[in-house]
Design a protein around this motif. Structure first.
Motif, PDB file in Angstrom:
ATOM      1  N   TYR A  73       0.847  -1.185   0.000  1.00 64.41           N
ATOM      2  CA  TYR A  73       0.000   0.000   0.000  1.00 64.41           C
ATOM      3  C   TYR A  73       0.886   1.239   0.000  1.00 64.41           C
ATOM      4  O   TYR A  73       1.870   1.300   0.722  1.00 64.41           O
ATOM      5  N   ARG A  91      -3.725   1.457  -2.906  1.00 68.66           N
ATOM      6  CA  ARG A  91      -4.163   1.677  -1.526  1.00 68.66           C
ATOM      7  C   ARG A  91      -5.083   0.555  -1.100  1.00 68.66           C
ATOM      8  O   ARG A  91      -5.659  -0.147  -1.933  1.00 68.66           O
ATOM      9  N   LYS A  92      -5.283   0.441   0.199  1.00 68.94           N
ATOM     10  CA  LYS A  92      -6.163  -0.603   0.742  1.00 68.94           C
ATOM     11  C   LYS A  92      -7.574  -0.491   0.169  1.00 68.94           C
ATOM     12  O   LYS A  92      -8.218  -1.498  -0.119  1.00 68.94           O
ATOM     13  N   ASP A  93      -8.057   0.750  -0.009  1.00 72.43           N
ATOM     14  CA  ASP A  93      -9.435   0.951  -0.475  1.00 72.43           C
ATOM     15  C   ASP A  93      -9.561   1.070  -1.998  1.00 72.43           C
ATOM     16  O   ASP A  93     -10.628   1.353  -2.508  1.00 72.43           O
ATOM     17  N   GLY A  94      -8.477   0.839  -2.735  1.00 73.73           N
ATOM     18  CA  GLY A  94      -8.550   0.875  -4.196  1.00 73.73           C
ATOM     19  C   GLY A  94      -7.315   1.512  -4.807  1.00 73.73           C
ATOM     20  O   GLY A  94      -6.281   1.622  -4.162  1.00 73.73           O
ATOM     21  N   ILE A 104     -11.617   7.399  -7.063  1.00 75.79           N
ATOM     22  CA  ILE A 104     -10.883   6.189  -6.708  1.00 75.79           C
ATOM     23  C   ILE A 104     -11.455   5.011  -7.502  1.00 75.79           C
ATOM     24  O   ILE A 104     -12.659   4.964  -7.760  1.00 75.79           O
ATOM     25  N   LYS A 106     -12.384   1.365  -7.305  1.00 78.38           N
ATOM     26  CA  LYS A 106     -12.612   0.346  -6.274  1.00 78.38           C
ATOM     27  C   LYS A 106     -12.903  -1.026  -6.869  1.00 78.38           C
ATOM     28  O   LYS A 106     -12.700  -2.036  -6.232  1.00 78.38           O
TER      29      LYS A 106
END
Length: 123
Positions: A73, A91-94, A104, A106
């Motif tokens: 990440y 990143r963790k969320d996309g 973002i 996703k």
């Protein structure tokens, strides 16, 4: 001081930073090559297209890439979805763009990590 140069495979069709850049299989595998300052760990160079990674990378910048299927990440990576390549921060969320006008990403089930960006080629 003389900087050692290396001949790198070069994907001129580019990794999309915003707008979609479609690559045919032929474009993807018929790599050009270019001489650039030696960068430890780099396997190839790819051109950035679009503005979604501004201010970190501008459209037209060339970046060094290490072939890998794993990122941490916070790493900036090259991703493949179908025959489209794009550059984003992982990143963790996309996958995120550095330019705030882009959303973002996703929906990543069909996205493959193909490389880690090691930095910009200074020409």
């Amino acid at each position: 001081e003389l900087i050692p140069l290396k001949n790198y495979p070069y994907i001129a069709a580019g990794a999309s930073a915003g707008t979609t850049s479609w690559l045919t299989e032929r474009d993807f595998f018929d790599l050009e090559s270019m001489d650039a300052p030696l960068k430890k760990g780099a396997d190839y160079i790819i051109k950035v297209s679009g503005d979604s990674m501004q201010p970190t990378f501008e459209g037209g910048d060339k970046v060094y890439v290490k072939k890998t299927y794993e990122l941490n990440y916070g790493d900036i990576g090259i991703f493949q979805r179908g025959n489209e390549l794009f550059i984003k921060e992982y990143r963790k969320d996309g996958m995120i763009s550095h330019n705030k006008k882009y959303k973002i990403i996703k929906d990543t089930e069909d996205v493959i990590i193909v490389g880690k960006v090691l930095g910009k080629v200074e020409e």
